[in-house]
Design a protein around this motif. Structure first.
Motif, PDB file in Angstrom:
ATOM      1  N   MET A   1       0.842  -1.196   0.000  1.00 16.62           N
ATOM      2  CA  MET A   1       0.000   0.000   0.000  1.00 16.62           C
ATOM      3  C   MET A   1       0.873   1.239   0.000  1.00 16.62           C
ATOM      4  SD  MET A   1      -2.895   1.163   2.795  1.00 16.62           S
ATOM      5  CE  MET A   1      -3.935  -0.243   2.382  1.00 16.62           C
ATOM      6  N   ALA A   2       0.487   2.237  -0.777  1.00 15.13           N
ATOM      7  CA  ALA A   2       1.254   3.476  -0.854  1.00 15.13           C
ATOM      8  C   ALA A   2       1.155   4.249   0.456  1.00 15.13           C
ATOM      9  CB  ALA A   2       0.742   4.341  -1.999  1.00 15.13           C
ATOM     10  N   ASN A   3       2.224   4.990   0.770  1.00 15.39           N
ATOM     11  CA  ASN A   3       2.210   5.831   1.952  1.00 15.39           C
ATOM     12  C   ASN A   3       1.397   7.081   1.671  1.00 15.39           C
ATOM     13  OD1 ASN A   3       3.896   4.130   3.468  1.00 15.39           O
ATOM     14  ND2 ASN A   3       5.718   4.991   2.478  1.00 15.39           N
ATOM     15  N   ARG A   4       0.508   7.425   2.611  1.00 15.59           N
ATOM     16  CA  ARG A   4      -0.309   8.614   2.437  1.00 15.59           C
ATOM     17  C   ARG A   4       0.499   9.868   2.748  1.00 15.59           C
ATOM     18  NH1 ARG A   4      -5.543   9.035   2.011  1.00 15.59           N
ATOM     19  NH2 ARG A   4      -5.919   6.935   2.794  1.00 15.59           N
ATOM     20  N   GLU A   5       0.359  10.878   1.895  1.00 12.04           N
ATOM     21  CA  GLU A   5       1.009  12.156   2.145  1.00 12.04           C
ATOM     22  C   GLU A   5       0.457  12.762   3.424  1.00 12.04           C
ATOM     23  OE1 GLU A   5       1.722  16.442  -0.166  1.00 12.04           O
ATOM     24  OE2 GLU A   5       0.276  14.980  -0.941  1.00 12.04           O
ATOM     25  N   LYS A   6       1.327  13.273   4.269  1.00  8.83           N
ATOM     26  CA  LYS A   6       0.900  13.835   5.549  1.00  8.83           C
ATOM     27  C   LYS A   6       0.492  15.293   5.359  1.00  8.83           C
ATOM     28  CE  LYS A   6       3.861  10.716   8.182  1.00  8.83           C
ATOM     29  NZ  LYS A   6       2.736   9.805   8.439  1.00  8.83           N
ATOM     30  N   GLY A   7      -0.644  15.642   5.956  1.00 11.75           N
ATOM     31  CA  GLY A   7      -1.156  16.990   5.777  1.00 11.75           C
ATOM     32  C   GLY A   7      -1.179  17.836   7.031  1.00 11.75           C
ATOM     33  N   GLY A   8      -0.894  17.239   8.182  1.00 12.63           N
ATOM     34  CA  GLY A   8      -0.886  18.007   9.412  1.00 12.63           C
ATOM     35  C   GLY A   8      -2.231  18.025  10.120  1.00 12.63           C
ATOM     36  N   PHE A   9      -2.278  18.765  11.212  1.00 15.64           N
ATOM     37  CA  PHE A   9      -3.443  18.770  12.106  1.00 15.64           C
ATOM     38  C   PHE A   9      -4.719  19.214  11.403  1.00 15.64           C
ATOM     39  CE2 PHE A   9      -6.202  21.257  14.952  1.00 15.64           C
ATOM     40  CZ  PHE A   9      -6.583  20.262  15.841  1.00 15.64           C
ATOM     41  N   TRP A  10      -4.675  20.332  10.681  1.00 14.04           N
ATOM     42  CA  TRP A  10      -5.907  20.888  10.117  1.00 14.04           C
ATOM     43  C   TRP A  10      -6.444  20.057   8.969  1.00 14.04           C
ATOM     44  CZ3 TRP A  10      -8.840  23.844  12.792  1.00 14.04           C
ATOM     45  CH2 TRP A  10      -8.294  24.651  13.774  1.00 14.04           C
ATOM     46  N   VAL A  11      -5.573  19.390   8.231  1.00 12.90           N
ATOM     47  CA  VAL A  11      -6.054  18.449   7.212  1.00 12.90           C
ATOM     48  C   VAL A  11      -6.771  17.293   7.889  1.00 12.90           C
ATOM     49  CG1 VAL A  11      -5.344  16.785   5.443  1.00 12.90           C
ATOM     50  CG2 VAL A  11      -4.347  19.076   5.480  1.00 12.90           C
TER      51      VAL A  11
ATOM     52  N   ALA B   1     -12.120  16.664  -2.385  1.00  8.35           N
ATOM     53  CA  ALA B   1     -11.111  16.533  -1.336  1.00  8.35           C
ATOM     54  C   ALA B   1     -10.977  15.080  -0.908  1.00  8.35           C
ATOM     55  CB  ALA B   1     -11.478  17.416  -0.145  1.00  8.35           C
ATOM     56  N   VAL B   2     -12.107  14.412  -0.712  1.00  2.32           N
ATOM     57  CA  VAL B   2     -12.075  12.999  -0.326  1.00  2.32           C
ATOM     58  C   VAL B   2     -11.453  12.159  -1.438  1.00  2.32           C
ATOM     59  CG1 VAL B   2     -13.501  10.978   0.203  1.00  2.32           C
ATOM     60  CG2 VAL B   2     -14.005  13.184   1.274  1.00  2.32           C
ATOM     61  N   PHE B   3     -11.812  12.466  -2.686  1.00  2.00           N
ATOM     62  CA  PHE B   3     -11.270  11.750  -3.833  1.00  2.00           C
ATOM     63  C   PHE B   3      -9.741  11.832  -3.872  1.00  2.00           C
ATOM     64  CE2 PHE B   3      -9.718  13.433  -7.993  1.00  2.00           C
ATOM     65  CZ  PHE B   3      -9.406  12.219  -8.590  1.00  2.00           C
ATOM     66  N   VAL B   4      -9.195  13.037  -3.707  1.00  2.00           N
ATOM     67  CA  VAL B   4      -7.742  13.196  -3.731  1.00  2.00           C
ATOM     68  C   VAL B   4      -7.117  12.505  -2.521  1.00  2.00           C
ATOM     69  CG1 VAL B   4      -5.832  14.854  -3.642  1.00  2.00           C
ATOM     70  CG2 VAL B   4      -7.844  15.346  -5.044  1.00  2.00           C
ATOM     71  N   HIS B   5      -7.711  12.666  -1.363  1.00  3.16           N
ATOM     72  CA  HIS B   5      -7.164  12.087  -0.134  1.00  3.16           C
ATOM     73  C   HIS B   5      -7.188  10.566  -0.172  1.00  3.16           C
ATOM     74  CE1 HIS B   5      -6.789  11.625   4.363  1.00  3.16           C
ATOM     75  NE2 HIS B   5      -5.903  12.575   4.123  1.00  3.16           N
ATOM     76  N   ARG B   6      -8.216   9.994  -0.784  1.00  2.00           N
ATOM     77  CA  ARG B   6      -8.279   8.537  -0.918  1.00  2.00           C
ATOM     78  C   ARG B   6      -7.206   8.015  -1.856  1.00  2.00           C
ATOM     79  NH1 ARG B   6     -14.093   6.303  -2.225  1.00  2.00           N
ATOM     80  NH2 ARG B   6     -12.957   4.344  -1.984  1.00  2.00           N
ATOM     81  N   ASN B   7      -6.661   8.897  -2.667  1.00  2.00           N
ATOM     82  CA  ASN B   7      -5.538   8.529  -3.532  1.00  2.00           C
ATOM     83  C   ASN B   7      -4.208   8.955  -2.916  1.00  2.00           C
ATOM     84  OD1 ASN B   7      -6.482   7.260  -6.202  1.00  2.00           O
ATOM     85  ND2 ASN B   7      -7.947   8.927  -5.896  1.00  2.00           N
TER      86      ASN B   7
END
Length: 235
Positions: free
Chosen positions: A1-11, A58-64
Motif C-alpha cells: 500500500m502506498a504511503n499517504r502524504e501527511k497533511g498536518g493537524f488541520w487536514v 477533497a475525499v477523492f484526492v485524499h483517498r488517492n
C-alpha cells in the motif's frame, strides 16, 4: 500500500468532518485513480457543477494518498471555523477582480513548485448550463499548466448536481447518490511549452484541457457532449 502524504493537524480536522458527511450523502466511485501520482506535483483540472464538489473532490484526492490544495474564493476564509480550517490546511484563496488576483496564481505556483497537488476549477464558478456541461473557462489554468513540468490531469466529476443543485434550490439526499470521478491521462502540452504566452495561445490550451474534462464527463454520463462550452468567454 502506498504511503499517504501527511497533511498536518488541520487536514486531519477537515478529513474528520468531510469523510463522514460525504459517505452519508453519496457513494464514491473512482475510475482510474492510479493516474494520480503518489508523490510530486500535479495540477488537477476539474469541472464545477455543485457547491458540494470540493467536499467530494477533497475525499477523492485524499483517498488517492495525497493532500489537495484548492483554489477557492477568498470569502470562504471569512466563514467561522471553515476559514480557520482552510487557512490551517494551506488552501489557496482566490481574489477575483481585485489587485490581489495575481497573488492567487503565485500561491498556486508555489504549491506546484514544492511538489503538491493543486486542484483548480477553471470555470471559476458553478456552470449555469442547464444540463451541467462545462462553461467557458478562465485562462489562469493555462498559465499554471505551462509554467510547471508536473503532469496536468483532467478529472471529470458527476453526481453532485443530483445531490445539490444550487440554481434550482434542490437538495435531494435520497435515494443516496453515486458520485463518480474519472481521472484522465495527463494532457501532453509539449507543443505549447516555450512559446510566448499570448492570449489566443492561453485560450487554446485552456479549451484543450477543459475539452478533455468534457470528453471524460461524456464517458461517465454515457451521452454525447455538446459542441463548445456554455456561456461567454472568460479571460
Amino acid at each position: 500500500m502506498a504511503n499517504r502524504e501527511k497533511g498536518g493537524f488541520w487536514v486531519g480536522v477537515a478529513a474528520a468532518i468531510v469523510y463522514p458527511m460525504s459517505f452519508v450523502l453519496g457513494r464514491h466511485r473512482i475510475l482510474h485513480g492510479e493516474r494520480i501520482p503518489r508523490q510530486g506535483a500535479a495540477l488537477l483540472v476539474m469541472n464545477h457543477i455543485s457547491h458540494l464538489d470540493p467536499c467530494y473532490d477533497a475525499v477523492f484526492v485524499h483517498r488517492n494518498y495525497r493532500v489537495p490544495h484548492f483554489l477557492a474564493k477568498h470569502s470562504l476564509w471569512n466563514v467561522p471555523i471553515m476559514g480557520r480550517i482552510l487557512k490551517g490546511a494551506n488552501q489557496i484563496p482566490v481574489y477575483r477582480g481585485t489587485t490581489d488576483a495575481q497573488q492567487s496564481l503565485r500561491e498556486a505556483h508555489k504549491a506546484l513548485a514544492t511538489g503538491q497537488i493543486v486542484v483548480i476549477y477553471p470555470e471559476g464558478t458553478i456552470t449555469r448550463d442547464p444540463d451541467g456541461w462545462p462553461a467557458n473557462s478562465r485562462t489562469g489554468v493555462a498559465r499554471l499548466a505551462l509554467q510547471h513540468d508536473g503532469p496536468v490531469i483532467p478529472v471529470a466529476r458527476w453526481g453532485t448536481l443530483d445531490l445539490y443543485n444550487h440554481y434550482a434550490k434542490k437538495f435531494r439526499p435520497f435515494p443516496r447518490k453515486t458520485i463518480t470521478h474519472f481521472v484522465g491521462e495527463p494532457v501532453d502540452l509539449s507543443a505549447y511549452r516555450g512559446r510566448e504566452e499570448t492570449l489566443p495561445m492561453l485560450r487554446e490550451v485552456t479549451d484543450l484541457l477543459m475539452g478533455a474534462v468534457k470528453e471524460h464527463l461524456a464517458e461517465v454520463r454515457q451521452e454525447p457532449a455538446p459542441e463548445g462550452f456554455y456561456g461567454p468567454r472568460k479571460a
